[in-house]
Design a protein around this motif. Structure first.
Motif, PDB file in Angstrom:
ATOM      1  N   PRO A   1     -35.075   5.994 -26.906  1.00 35.60           N
ATOM      2  CA  PRO A   1     -34.107   5.071 -27.048  1.00 35.60           C
ATOM      3  C   PRO A   1     -34.144   3.991 -25.737  1.00 35.60           C
ATOM      4  O   PRO A   1     -34.330   4.139 -24.844  1.00 35.60           O
ATOM      5  CB  PRO A   1     -32.721   5.828 -26.850  1.00 35.60           C
ATOM      6  CG  PRO A   1     -33.320   7.228 -26.260  1.00 35.60           C
ATOM      7  CD  PRO A   1     -34.770   7.151 -26.726  1.00 35.60           C
ATOM      8  N   GLU A   2     -33.456   2.853 -26.261  1.00 33.46           N
ATOM      9  CA  GLU A   2     -33.316   1.698 -24.987  1.00 33.46           C
ATOM     10  C   GLU A   2     -31.968   1.261 -25.387  1.00 33.46           C
ATOM     11  O   GLU A   2     -31.227   1.265 -26.269  1.00 33.46           O
ATOM     12  CB  GLU A   2     -34.288   0.645 -25.588  1.00 33.46           C
ATOM     13  CG  GLU A   2     -35.950   0.744 -25.533  1.00 33.46           C
ATOM     14  CD  GLU A   2     -36.657   0.093 -25.948  1.00 33.46           C
ATOM     15  OE1 GLU A   2     -36.273  -1.095 -26.435  1.00 33.46           O
ATOM     16  OE2 GLU A   2     -38.073  -0.045 -26.201  1.00 33.46           O
ATOM     17  N   GLY A   3     -31.462   0.511 -24.119  1.00 33.60           N
ATOM     18  CA  GLY A   3     -30.276  -0.345 -24.216  1.00 33.60           C
ATOM     19  C   GLY A   3     -29.008   0.727 -24.008  1.00 33.60           C
ATOM     20  O   GLY A   3     -28.979   1.647 -23.355  1.00 33.60           O
ATOM     21  N   LEU A   4     -28.315   0.448 -24.984  1.00 34.67           N
ATOM     22  CA  LEU A   4     -26.904   1.097 -25.340  1.00 34.67           C
ATOM     23  C   LEU A   4     -27.322   2.569 -25.705  1.00 34.67           C
ATOM     24  O   LEU A   4     -26.598   3.448 -25.076  1.00 34.67           O
ATOM     25  CB  LEU A   4     -26.223   0.486 -26.475  1.00 34.67           C
ATOM     26  CG  LEU A   4     -24.589   0.820 -26.577  1.00 34.67           C
ATOM     27  CD1 LEU A   4     -24.142   0.588 -25.206  1.00 34.67           C
ATOM     28  CD2 LEU A   4     -23.980   0.172 -27.576  1.00 34.67           C
ATOM     29  N   ALA A   5     -28.346   2.781 -26.460  1.00 40.14           N
ATOM     30  CA  ALA A   5     -28.512   4.154 -26.849  1.00 40.14           C
ATOM     31  C   ALA A   5     -28.928   4.865 -25.537  1.00 40.14           C
ATOM     32  O   ALA A   5     -28.644   6.278 -25.389  1.00 40.14           O
ATOM     33  CB  ALA A   5     -29.558   4.182 -28.087  1.00 40.14           C
ATOM     34  N   ARG A   6     -29.620   4.425 -24.787  1.00 38.38           N
ATOM     35  CA  ARG A   6     -30.072   5.373 -23.606  1.00 38.38           C
ATOM     36  C   ARG A   6     -28.875   5.528 -22.532  1.00 38.38           C
ATOM     37  O   ARG A   6     -28.954   6.543 -21.935  1.00 38.38           O
ATOM     38  CB  ARG A   6     -31.257   4.502 -22.967  1.00 38.38           C
ATOM     39  CG  ARG A   6     -31.700   5.004 -21.518  1.00 38.38           C
ATOM     40  CD  ARG A   6     -32.754   4.239 -20.636  1.00 38.38           C
ATOM     41  NE  ARG A   6     -34.018   4.487 -21.433  1.00 38.38           N
ATOM     42  CZ  ARG A   6     -34.884   4.166 -21.028  1.00 38.38           C
ATOM     43  NH1 ARG A   6     -34.934   3.011 -20.094  1.00 38.38           N
ATOM     44  NH2 ARG A   6     -36.131   4.424 -21.502  1.00 38.38           N
ATOM     45  N   ALA A   7     -28.188   4.386 -22.566  1.00 36.42           N
ATOM     46  CA  ALA A   7     -27.073   4.621 -21.664  1.00 36.42           C
ATOM     47  C   ALA A   7     -25.937   5.582 -22.160  1.00 36.42           C
ATOM     48  O   ALA A   7     -25.297   6.333 -21.109  1.00 36.42           O
ATOM     49  CB  ALA A   7     -26.171   3.182 -21.217  1.00 36.42           C
ATOM     50  N   ALA A   8     -25.747   5.598 -23.416  1.00 36.38           N
ATOM     51  CA  ALA A   8     -24.832   6.798 -23.886  1.00 36.38           C
ATOM     52  C   ALA A   8     -25.463   8.179 -24.066  1.00 36.38           C
ATOM     53  O   ALA A   8     -24.882   8.990 -23.725  1.00 36.38           O
ATOM     54  CB  ALA A   8     -24.808   6.366 -25.600  1.00 36.38           C
ATOM     55  N   ARG A   9     -26.779   8.140 -24.146  1.00 30.89           N
ATOM     56  CA  ARG A   9     -27.361   9.483 -24.053  1.00 30.89           C
ATOM     57  C   ARG A   9     -27.345  10.040 -22.322  1.00 30.89           C
ATOM     58  O   ARG A   9     -26.986  11.031 -22.097  1.00 30.89           O
ATOM     59  CB  ARG A   9     -28.809   9.426 -24.407  1.00 30.89           C
ATOM     60  CG  ARG A   9     -29.440  10.653 -23.924  1.00 30.89           C
ATOM     61  CD  ARG A   9     -31.120  10.703 -24.585  1.00 30.89           C
ATOM     62  NE  ARG A   9     -30.763  10.704 -26.112  1.00 30.89           N
ATOM     63  CZ  ARG A   9     -31.904  10.650 -27.092  1.00 30.89           C
ATOM     64  NH1 ARG A   9     -32.985  10.430 -26.544  1.00 30.89           N
ATOM     65  NH2 ARG A   9     -31.552  10.736 -28.156  1.00 30.89           N
TER      66      ARG A   9
END
Length: 83
Positions: free
Chosen positions: A19-27
């Motif tokens: 995941p990149e961007g927002l998905a990475r931050a959410a995880r």
């Protein structure tokens, strides 16, 4: 029709692309929250008396604050005008 090998090919239970961007931050945020919740519950299990005293204290402070907020509008709206 596709045979059985085509249907299961490449599925490992994890996404192929990281995941990149927002998905990475959410995880990352979700895993941080999970760690903190576990730490709080472990501390509460280890110190039950302290936990109950803190919850009781917070409840009393919240009740007092709510009581004061509820009384102040009632006092300011009951002005008496005498002539």
């Amino acid at each position: 029709m596709a045979d059985k090998q085509d249907l299961t090919a490449g599925f490992t239970g994890t996404p192929v692309e990281q995941p990149e961007g927002l998905a990475r931050a959410a995880r990352s945020a979700a895993s941080g929250v999970k760690r903190e919740v576990y730490a709080v519950t472990a501390g509460a299990r280890d110190h039950p008396h302290t936990t109950s005293a803190l919850l009781l204290g917070i409840g009393l402070v919240a009740f007092g604050f709510g009581y004061l907020l509820g009384r102040s509008p009632a006092e300011s709206s009951t002005r008496s005008y005498s002539r």
